[in-house]
Design a protein around this motif. Structure first.
Motif, PDB file in Angstrom:
ATOM      1  N   LEU A   1      13.969 -22.245  11.042  1.00 39.97           N
ATOM      2  CA  LEU A   1      14.978 -22.611  11.977  1.00 39.97           C
ATOM      3  C   LEU A   1      15.290 -21.915  13.151  1.00 39.97           C
ATOM      4  O   LEU A   1      15.275 -22.008  14.269  1.00 39.97           O
ATOM      5  CB  LEU A   1      16.497 -22.792  11.170  1.00 39.97           C
ATOM      6  CG  LEU A   1      16.395 -23.523   9.927  1.00 39.97           C
ATOM      7  CD1 LEU A   1      17.717 -23.695   9.238  1.00 39.97           C
ATOM      8  CD2 LEU A   1      15.833 -25.009  10.513  1.00 39.97           C
ATOM      9  N   ALA A   2      14.674 -20.390  12.826  1.00 40.58           N
ATOM     10  CA  ALA A   2      14.727 -19.525  13.875  1.00 40.58           C
ATOM     11  C   ALA A   2      13.859 -19.752  15.088  1.00 40.58           C
ATOM     12  O   ALA A   2      13.899 -19.417  16.271  1.00 40.58           O
ATOM     13  CB  ALA A   2      14.651 -17.992  13.486  1.00 40.58           C
TER      14      ALA A   2
ATOM     15  N   GLY B   1      18.703 -28.110  19.145  1.00 41.55           N
ATOM     16  CA  GLY B   1      20.196 -27.787  18.805  1.00 41.55           C
ATOM     17  C   GLY B   1      20.202 -27.161  17.381  1.00 41.55           C
ATOM     18  O   GLY B   1      19.141 -26.608  16.816  1.00 41.55           O
ATOM     19  N   HIS B   2      21.501 -27.153  16.894  1.00 42.54           N
ATOM     20  CA  HIS B   2      21.715 -26.490  15.428  1.00 42.54           C
ATOM     21  C   HIS B   2      21.479 -27.394  14.366  1.00 42.54           C
ATOM     22  O   HIS B   2      22.024 -28.342  14.344  1.00 42.54           O
ATOM     23  CB  HIS B   2      23.392 -25.890  15.594  1.00 42.54           C
ATOM     24  CG  HIS B   2      23.484 -25.450  14.056  1.00 42.54           C
ATOM     25  ND1 HIS B   2      22.911 -24.399  13.562  1.00 42.54           N
ATOM     26  CD2 HIS B   2      24.279 -26.061  13.093  1.00 42.54           C
ATOM     27  CE1 HIS B   2      23.381 -24.297  12.318  1.00 42.54           C
ATOM     28  NE2 HIS B   2      24.258 -25.117  12.124  1.00 42.54           N
ATOM     29  N   VAL B   3      20.458 -27.156  13.455  1.00 42.68           N
ATOM     30  CA  VAL B   3      19.971 -27.860  12.476  1.00 42.68           C
ATOM     31  C   VAL B   3      21.068 -27.721  11.497  1.00 42.68           C
ATOM     32  O   VAL B   3      21.305 -26.294  11.065  1.00 42.68           O
ATOM     33  CB  VAL B   3      18.424 -27.691  12.097  1.00 42.68           C
ATOM     34  CG1 VAL B   3      18.373 -28.135  10.761  1.00 42.68           C
ATOM     35  CG2 VAL B   3      17.604 -27.925  13.059  1.00 42.68           C
ATOM     36  N   THR B   4      21.717 -28.632  10.860  1.00 45.37           N
ATOM     37  CA  THR B   4      22.794 -28.497  10.087  1.00 45.37           C
ATOM     38  C   THR B   4      22.436 -29.093   8.457  1.00 45.37           C
ATOM     39  O   THR B   4      23.188 -28.808   7.521  1.00 45.37           O
ATOM     40  CB  THR B   4      24.069 -29.230  10.410  1.00 45.37           C
ATOM     41  OG1 THR B   4      23.884 -30.752  10.459  1.00 45.37           O
ATOM     42  CG2 THR B   4      24.745 -28.832  11.901  1.00 45.37           C
TER      43      THR B   4
ATOM     44  N   ILE C   1      22.893 -23.297   2.605  1.00 44.12           N
ATOM     45  CA  ILE C   1      22.532 -21.838   2.764  1.00 44.12           C
ATOM     46  C   ILE C   1      23.118 -21.544   3.938  1.00 44.12           C
ATOM     47  O   ILE C   1      23.434 -22.172   5.060  1.00 44.12           O
ATOM     48  CB  ILE C   1      20.957 -22.021   2.844  1.00 44.12           C
ATOM     49  CG1 ILE C   1      20.381 -20.267   3.046  1.00 44.12           C
ATOM     50  CG2 ILE C   1      20.311 -22.816   3.840  1.00 44.12           C
ATOM     51  CD1 ILE C   1      18.804 -20.200   2.980  1.00 44.12           C
ATOM     52  N   LEU C   2      23.288 -20.185   4.286  1.00 48.70           N
ATOM     53  CA  LEU C   2      23.985 -19.734   5.283  1.00 48.70           C
ATOM     54  C   LEU C   2      22.838 -18.997   6.273  1.00 48.70           C
ATOM     55  O   LEU C   2      21.909 -18.182   5.735  1.00 48.70           O
ATOM     56  CB  LEU C   2      24.920 -18.553   5.102  1.00 48.70           C
ATOM     57  CG  LEU C   2      25.599 -17.967   6.259  1.00 48.70           C
ATOM     58  CD1 LEU C   2      26.535 -19.136   6.809  1.00 48.70           C
ATOM     59  CD2 LEU C   2      26.566 -16.800   6.120  1.00 48.70           C
ATOM     60  N   VAL C   3      22.547 -19.729   7.554  1.00 48.29           N
ATOM     61  CA  VAL C   3      21.317 -19.319   8.392  1.00 48.29           C
ATOM     62  C   VAL C   3      21.971 -18.756   9.719  1.00 48.29           C
ATOM     63  O   VAL C   3      22.569 -19.740  10.220  1.00 48.29           O
ATOM     64  CB  VAL C   3      20.258 -20.200   8.567  1.00 48.29           C
ATOM     65  CG1 VAL C   3      19.205 -19.878   9.599  1.00 48.29           C
ATOM     66  CG2 VAL C   3      19.666 -20.758   7.172  1.00 48.29           C
TER      67      VAL C   3
ATOM     68  N   VAL D   1      12.532 -32.772   6.281  1.00 45.75           N
ATOM     69  CA  VAL D   1      13.484 -33.376   7.299  1.00 45.75           C
ATOM     70  C   VAL D   1      14.584 -32.489   8.003  1.00 45.75           C
ATOM     71  O   VAL D   1      15.325 -32.040   7.276  1.00 45.75           O
ATOM     72  CB  VAL D   1      13.988 -34.869   7.017  1.00 45.75           C
ATOM     73  CG1 VAL D   1      14.724 -35.528   7.878  1.00 45.75           C
ATOM     74  CG2 VAL D   1      12.598 -35.566   6.334  1.00 45.75           C
ATOM     75  N   LEU D   2      14.705 -32.375   9.342  1.00 43.97           N
ATOM     76  CA  LEU D   2      15.620 -31.454   9.940  1.00 43.97           C
ATOM     77  C   LEU D   2      16.581 -32.451  10.861  1.00 43.97           C
ATOM     78  O   LEU D   2      16.040 -33.168  11.338  1.00 43.97           O
ATOM     79  CB  LEU D   2      14.884 -30.388  10.878  1.00 43.97           C
ATOM     80  CG  LEU D   2      13.827 -29.512  10.400  1.00 43.97           C
ATOM     81  CD1 LEU D   2      13.067 -28.978  11.472  1.00 43.97           C
ATOM     82  CD2 LEU D   2      14.494 -28.744   9.180  1.00 43.97           C
TER      83      LEU D   2
END
Length: 141
Positions: free
Chosen positions: A48-49, A56-59, A75-77, A97-98
């Motif tokens: 994700l980084a 954008g922000h993948v949730t 998970i907290l990222v 899948v993101l």
């Protein structure tokens, strides 16, 4: 007595990710990711980084396949909650899948971590729409 200096080891391994060029045509895969293990709690934050900021922000992340270690519900990222799901459907084996609200969905081929580089490179190139090999399979985070 001569001392040889060893180059410092990188603090974070290089992200092995290859993305398809952005275009208007629909694709079944948006690229490929070659994690170093099946430990999702270690590998997912690195992935994700390293994604483009425009995604954008993948949730939400759905991993396919039974190989992944335990998949908690979230998970907290980077101080953001990401929901995790596992799908065991054979039709989408070896993919992740993101989802990013308002930005889109991206499907990545997951190259198994133990795949030799000589076999991983063509898989990643093909998933990114570059069967000739093109850019290297590594992208820095």
């Amino acid at each position: 007595m001569a001392t040889t200096l060893q180059p410092p080891l990188p603090s974070h391994p290089v992200l092995r990710l290859r993305l398809a060029p952005h275009g208007g045509l629909p694709r079944s895969l948006d690229g490929a990711w070659w994690p170093r293990s099946y430990d999702l709690l270690v590998e997912l934050p690195r992935l994700l980084a390293g994604l483009p900021r425009v995604w954008g922000h993948v949730t939400s992340v759905t991993v396919n396949g039974a190989e992944w270690s335990a998949v908690p519900g979230r998970i907290l990222v980077s101080n953001q909650v990401v929901r995790l799901r596992r799908n065991l459907a054979a039709s989408a084996a070896h993919t992740v899948v993101l989802l990013a609200p308002g930005r889109g969905r991206w499907d990545l081929l997951v190259v198994p971590p133990d795949t030799p580089e000589v076999a991983a490179e063509p898989l990643m190139a093909a998933a990114a729409g570059d069967p000739g090999g093109g850019a290297p399979a590594s992208a820095s985070p």
